[in-house]
Design an enzyme around this catalytic site. Sequence first.
Site, PDB file in Angstrom:
ATOM      1  CB  ALA A  78      -0.942  -0.009   1.205  1.00 49.53           C
TER       2      ALA A  78
ATOM      3  CB  CYS B  73       0.694 -13.635  -0.892  1.00 46.05           C
ATOM      4  SG  CYS B  73      -0.456 -12.369  -0.320  1.00 46.05           S
TER       5      CYS B  73
ATOM      6  NE  ARG C 156       9.057   5.124 -10.999  1.00 46.88           N
ATOM      7  CZ  ARG C 156       7.806   5.251 -10.590  1.00 46.88           C
ATOM      8  NH1 ARG C 156       7.464   4.848  -9.372  1.00 46.88           N
ATOM      9  NH2 ARG C 156       6.889   5.769 -11.371  1.00 46.88           N
TER      10      ARG C 156
ATOM     11  CD1 TRP D 182     -26.300 -28.015 -17.529  1.00 46.21           C
ATOM     12  CD2 TRP D 182     -26.713 -26.245 -16.225  1.00 46.21           C
ATOM     13  NE1 TRP D 182     -27.505 -27.506 -17.908  1.00 46.21           N
ATOM     14  CE2 TRP D 182     -27.805 -26.419 -17.124  1.00 46.21           C
ATOM     15  CE3 TRP D 182     -26.773 -25.196 -15.316  1.00 46.21           C
ATOM     16  CZ2 TRP D 182     -28.912 -25.576 -17.134  1.00 46.21           C
ATOM     17  CZ3 TRP D 182     -27.872 -24.356 -15.318  1.00 46.21           C
ATOM     18  CH2 TRP D 182     -28.933 -24.550 -16.229  1.00 46.21           C
TER      19      TRP D 182
END
Length: 474
Positions: free
Chosen positions: A22, A55, A82, A448
Amino acid sequence: MSMSMSAGTARERLVVIGGDAAGMSAASQARRLKGPDELEIVAFERGHFTSYSACGIPYWVGGDVPERDQLIARTPKEHRARAIDLRTRTEVVEIDVAGRRVRARDVDSGAESWTSYDKLVIATGARPIRPDLPGADAAGVHGVQTLDDGQALLDTLARTRGRRAVVVGAGYIGVEMAEALINRGYEVTVLNRGSEPMSTLDPDMGRLVHEAMEGLGITMVDDTEVTEVLTDGDGRVRAVATADAEYPADVVVLGIGVRPETELARAAGLPLGRHGGLLTDLAMRVRGHEDIWAGGDCVEVLDLVSGQERHIALGTHANKHGQVIGTNVGGGYATFPGVVGTAVSKVCDLEIARTGLREKDARRVGLQYETVVIESTSRAGYYPGASPMTVKMLAERRTGRLLGVQIVGREGAAKRVDIAAVALTAGMTVERMTALDLGYAPPFSPVWDPVLVAARKAAAKVRDGATPPPPPSR
């Protein structure tokens, strides 16, 4: 204020706490929208690594991923190239909201300094739950949340002569680490306080996971509570005790789950939810604070099915949060509407998937529901490689609104849950789901699809309690 003049314009400073999914997604997105002359970005990370796949740690520990660096998406050096001032091995220890500044400590030297901000992003992640038990902090006891944690565990495995491992907890991390240790040649015992592993599933579906784990040679002990971690004379773990047994251990892995890492936020007086995560608005701003954002495993998110806040620690959400935050910090506009709780995992070749609500979730929020469980196959039954699959579906009584789906099966099972995740997000009924135009050919599905078979059965149960006739085969 930290405003400074550059080329005749006011330059703002963005401070980011946390250098993984994040935090660095937010920093990178903000940098795409605003150059260094407009926005200075300072990011703090207490570990050695940034922008990595937590993960993937069980698969690195187990040997499926040979090298640690394969899990790293962008290194600190690449971020700095950057124009992001990324400071690793530096832990933020205080947020001064009134003074618009943070206090950071160099992990190695202990030196501290204050850094002011115009805009702040809190992305402190989650921490493994450590039971409050004697010996829980002994040498050889490991949580697995960061790359540093994974490296510490591998270092322990490399220097440990014995081959006995105990995993405490049987959630995603516990199950995945149990398989990783089996792959490393350890004798593995899993101690689980629940009635079945994978408490994110209903117990009847968790039973299928239990059987698969025992099939791998893992010793499963359910309905048990750890009381103490026993150590030898050198302070190293030697066994894990429950009320009625001792389980010898040369290494212990804690897979009990995680909690939001929000002590900084709590001390700063920022709003937390009932799960301990930060509360934000749709733009990922911390509620009541115009210039503070939060994302990733330290926040609570809206569950679109139940309408309540929940805490879900997943990299998919963290990266989306970061994109939303970076866009808003950079002068754009974006929102994060919520989640339906989709997750997949595996035990050897058994695939495990879930989305939406379990039975106990539906009961807790006051929903009445019907459940169906169907057995099907991943492909047309006559096609080579067809394997069994169990699908459980929950639908709201009377309305037929889809509430949740759980799938356990072999190859081709897990990603089928995405059909249900889309249906949940769209607020579909199980009746409408039966008409979904899904891809079909014998190598990929029965005529199906298993999810549609479950929807058909659920629709009939909602409608009149009747069992539908079997679908035609081809």
